[in-house]
Write a protein that holds these residues in place. Structure first.
Motif, PDB file in Angstrom:
ATOM      1  N   LEU A  31       0.760  -1.171  -0.065  1.00 17.99           N
ATOM      2  CA  LEU A  31      -0.039  -0.113   0.229  1.00 17.99           C
ATOM      3  C   LEU A  31       0.986   1.091  -0.032  1.00 17.99           C
ATOM      4  O   LEU A  31       1.972   1.442   0.612  1.00 17.99           O
ATOM      5  N   GLY A  32       0.510   2.335  -0.766  1.00 18.36           N
ATOM      6  CA  GLY A  32       1.141   3.530  -0.723  1.00 18.36           C
ATOM      7  C   GLY A  32       0.490   4.786  -1.097  1.00 18.36           C
ATOM      8  O   GLY A  32      -0.841   4.486  -1.422  1.00 18.36           O
ATOM      9  N   PRO A  33       0.840   6.016  -0.896  1.00 18.64           N
ATOM     10  CA  PRO A  33       0.153   7.133  -0.928  1.00 18.64           C
ATOM     11  C   PRO A  33      -0.276   7.263  -2.482  1.00 18.64           C
ATOM     12  O   PRO A  33       0.485   6.823  -3.726  1.00 18.64           O
ATOM     13  N   GLY A  44       5.504   7.962  -3.668  1.00 19.13           N
ATOM     14  CA  GLY A  44       6.295   8.096  -2.458  1.00 19.13           C
ATOM     15  C   GLY A  44       6.526   6.632  -1.896  1.00 19.13           C
ATOM     16  O   GLY A  44       5.829   5.658  -2.645  1.00 19.13           O
ATOM     17  N   PRO A  45       7.263   6.736  -1.016  1.00 23.05           N
ATOM     18  CA  PRO A  45       7.390   5.382  -0.234  1.00 23.05           C
ATOM     19  C   PRO A  45       6.179   4.370   0.122  1.00 23.05           C
ATOM     20  O   PRO A  45       5.095   5.123   0.579  1.00 23.05           O
ATOM     21  N   PRO A  46       5.974   3.313   0.224  1.00 22.94           N
ATOM     22  CA  PRO A  46       4.967   2.614   0.500  1.00 22.94           C
ATOM     23  C   PRO A  46       4.799   2.593   1.953  1.00 22.94           C
ATOM     24  O   PRO A  46       5.737   2.732   2.946  1.00 22.94           O
ATOM     25  N   VAL A  47       3.556   2.500   2.573  1.00 24.40           N
ATOM     26  CA  VAL A  47       3.243   2.167   3.957  1.00 24.40           C
ATOM     27  C   VAL A  47       3.271   0.880   4.341  1.00 24.40           C
ATOM     28  O   VAL A  47       3.152   0.377   5.668  1.00 24.40           O
ATOM     29  N   LEU A  86      -2.461  -2.687   7.712  1.00 24.06           N
ATOM     30  CA  LEU A  86      -2.480  -4.370   7.502  1.00 24.06           C
ATOM     31  C   LEU A  86      -3.952  -4.769   8.012  1.00 24.06           C
ATOM     32  O   LEU A  86      -4.534  -5.555   7.072  1.00 24.06           O
ATOM     33  N   ALA A  87      -4.536  -4.330   9.169  1.00 27.53           N
ATOM     34  CA  ALA A  87      -5.515  -4.896   9.546  1.00 27.53           C
ATOM     35  C   ALA A  87      -6.768  -4.506   8.840  1.00 27.53           C
ATOM     36  O   ALA A  87      -7.783  -5.155   8.436  1.00 27.53           O
ATOM     37  N   TYR A  88      -6.869  -3.185   8.355  1.00 28.16           N
ATOM     38  CA  TYR A  88      -7.959  -2.753   7.616  1.00 28.16           C
ATOM     39  C   TYR A  88      -8.149  -3.175   6.356  1.00 28.16           C
ATOM     40  O   TYR A  88      -9.237  -3.645   5.765  1.00 28.16           O
ATOM     41  N   SER A  89      -7.092  -3.704   5.842  1.00 34.05           N
ATOM     42  CA  SER A  89      -7.076  -4.575   4.622  1.00 34.05           C
ATOM     43  C   SER A  89      -7.935  -5.892   4.354  1.00 34.05           C
ATOM     44  O   SER A  89      -8.625  -6.031   3.620  1.00 34.05           O
ATOM     45  N   LEU A  90      -7.952  -6.383   5.762  1.00 35.45           N
ATOM     46  CA  LEU A  90      -8.748  -7.649   5.746  1.00 35.45           C
ATOM     47  C   LEU A  90     -10.380  -7.276   5.824  1.00 35.45           C
ATOM     48  O   LEU A  90     -11.266  -8.224   5.747  1.00 35.45           O
ATOM     49  N   LEU A  91     -10.609  -6.003   5.607  1.00 35.06           N
ATOM     50  CA  LEU A  91     -11.956  -5.538   5.654  1.00 35.06           C
ATOM     51  C   LEU A  91     -12.294  -4.821   4.181  1.00 35.06           C
ATOM     52  O   LEU A  91     -13.338  -4.144   3.967  1.00 35.06           O
ATOM     53  N   GLY A  92     -11.304  -4.899   3.324  1.00 37.42           N
ATOM     54  CA  GLY A  92     -11.350  -4.103   2.151  1.00 37.42           C
ATOM     55  C   GLY A  92     -11.362  -2.442   2.134  1.00 37.42           C
ATOM     56  O   GLY A  92     -11.791  -1.884   1.475  1.00 37.42           O
ATOM     57  N   HIS A  93     -10.387  -2.150   3.286  1.00 40.12           N
ATOM     58  CA  HIS A  93     -10.608  -0.622   3.493  1.00 40.12           C
ATOM     59  C   HIS A  93      -8.981  -0.304   3.349  1.00 40.12           C
ATOM     60  O   HIS A  93      -7.981  -0.950   3.968  1.00 40.12           O
ATOM     61  N   VAL A  94      -8.858   0.909   2.529  1.00 40.97           N
ATOM     62  CA  VAL A  94      -7.492   1.505   2.771  1.00 40.97           C
ATOM     63  C   VAL A  94      -7.876   3.051   3.396  1.00 40.97           C
ATOM     64  O   VAL A  94      -8.806   3.726   3.143  1.00 40.97           O
ATOM     65  N   ARG A  95      -6.766   3.515   4.059  1.00 42.33           N
ATOM     66  CA  ARG A  95      -7.214   4.944   4.637  1.00 42.33           C
ATOM     67  C   ARG A  95      -7.006   5.787   3.183  1.00 42.33           C
ATOM     68  O   ARG A  95      -6.466   5.592   2.330  1.00 42.33           O
ATOM     69  N   PRO A  96      -7.840   6.987   3.572  1.00 40.07           N
ATOM     70  CA  PRO A  96      -8.013   7.839   2.533  1.00 40.07           C
ATOM     71  C   PRO A  96      -6.461   8.583   2.222  1.00 40.07           C
ATOM     72  O   PRO A  96      -5.465   8.565   3.011  1.00 40.07           O
ATOM     73  N   GLY A  97      -6.346   8.621   0.947  1.00 40.53           N
ATOM     74  CA  GLY A  97      -4.901   8.961   0.505  1.00 40.53           C
ATOM     75  C   GLY A  97      -3.994   7.849   0.266  1.00 40.53           C
ATOM     76  O   GLY A  97      -2.960   8.276  -0.569  1.00 40.53           O
ATOM     77  N   LEU A  98      -4.609   6.595   0.424  1.00 37.39           N
ATOM     78  CA  LEU A  98      -3.568   5.406   0.047  1.00 37.39           C
ATOM     79  C   LEU A  98      -4.177   4.556  -1.215  1.00 37.39           C
ATOM     80  O   LEU A  98      -5.620   4.798  -1.141  1.00 37.39           O
ATOM     81  N   GLU A  99      -3.605   3.826  -1.847  1.00 48.41           N
ATOM     82  CA  GLU A  99      -4.048   2.826  -2.470  1.00 48.41           C
ATOM     83  C   GLU A  99      -3.173   1.502  -2.508  1.00 48.41           C
ATOM     84  O   GLU A  99      -2.262   1.421  -1.939  1.00 48.41           O
TER      85      GLU A  99
END
Length: 264
Positions: free
Chosen positions: A23-25, A29-32, A59-72
């Motif tokens: 996942l990254g911005p 930029g560098p991946p988170v 990592l936890a959010y990904s199990l719900l199919g969710h990424v934080r705003p600004g990430l992909e």
């Protein structure tokens, strides 16, 4: 065998699996989170530890199919019960029924205008398919008792502002359990709790997970707390999994339930 460390237990089909996830911005930029692999088999508890900003929550959010705003999602796959939680239709089938989430501040997710019992009842109707009033009420009472809260009418009629922080945490857990999910994702479940309440939550989680069928992924900055609950622990550092293995401290046996539910 050599290679990067992963959180992949062996010998058991996973209920949830992440493979090569990065996942990254959106802006670059560098991946988170970089090339992460892990698996959570049924009946197992996987702990995730690391400093703030290490990528634990992502990592936890990904199990719900969710990424934080600004990430992909830049690369990799996520599967829960064989389904892709990033697929909208799959997410609808998974969330609350197969995988459920409890965040750092469950009190903030409670509707301040609705009574505790009403909120749990709505979750039961939505996630379990129960529609008859007596079935829903029985399930609400069962959930409250399972998280060591009173199930009487007086408590069910309380508003969120009328319960303590520890009680709100347990109400949040009851809501997460309403659809009888196979996988619980808990992000800093003891955040804001004092030592006594944190120890109580540890014992409660041990009880909730003791039937051997439900799996859990627990995120925490506290390695000692995670070690007391998890079967396996992975460590994240700057978005990379840098270690995985058995916890340094043995998991305690679940305490025997007390006669009366705890109301702290």
């Amino acid at each position: 065998m050599t290679g990067r460390p992963t959180g992949r237990p062996t010998g058991t089909d996973p209920l949830a699996e992440i493979s090569g996830l990065s996942l990254g911005p959106v802006s670059g930029g560098p991946p988170v989170l970089h090339d992460a692999d892990l698996a959570v088999p049924r009946g197992r508890v996987l702990g995730v530890v690391g400093r703030s900003g290490s990528g634990k929550s992502s990592l936890a959010y990904s199990l719900l199919g969710h990424v934080r705003p600004g990430l992909e999602v830049r690369a990799g796959t996520v599967r829960v019960a064989g389904l892709d939680p990033f697929d909208r239709e799959h997410a609808r089938r998974l969330r609350g029924r197969v995988v459920s989430y409890l965040g750092q501040d469950p009190a903030s997710s409670l509707n301040p205008a609705l009574r505790i019992g009403t909120q749990i009842a709505e979750a039961v109707r939505l996630r379990s398919g129960a529609t008859r009033a007596h079935e829903v009420r029985a399930r609400v009472e069962e959930l409250l008792l399972s998280v060591r809260l009173p199930a009487d009418r007086e408590f069910r009629r309380r508003l969120p502002r009328q319960v303590s922080g520890g009680q709100a945490q347990r109400v949040g857990l009851a809501l997460a359990l309403a659809g009888a999910p196979g996988l619980l994702v808990l992000d800093e479940p003891t955040s804001g709790l004092d030592t006594v309440l944190a120890d109580g939550m540890r014992g409660l989680l041990a009880e909730v997970l003791s039937d051997g069928d439900r799996a859990a992924l627990l995120v925490s900055h506290d390695p000692s707390w995670i070690a007391s609950v998890a079967d396996e622990v992975i460590r994240l550092d700057a978005g990379r999994i840098t270690g995985a293995g058995a916890p340094k401290a043995p998991r305690p046996a679940p305490p025997s339930p007390a006669g009366a539910p705890t109301a702290v």
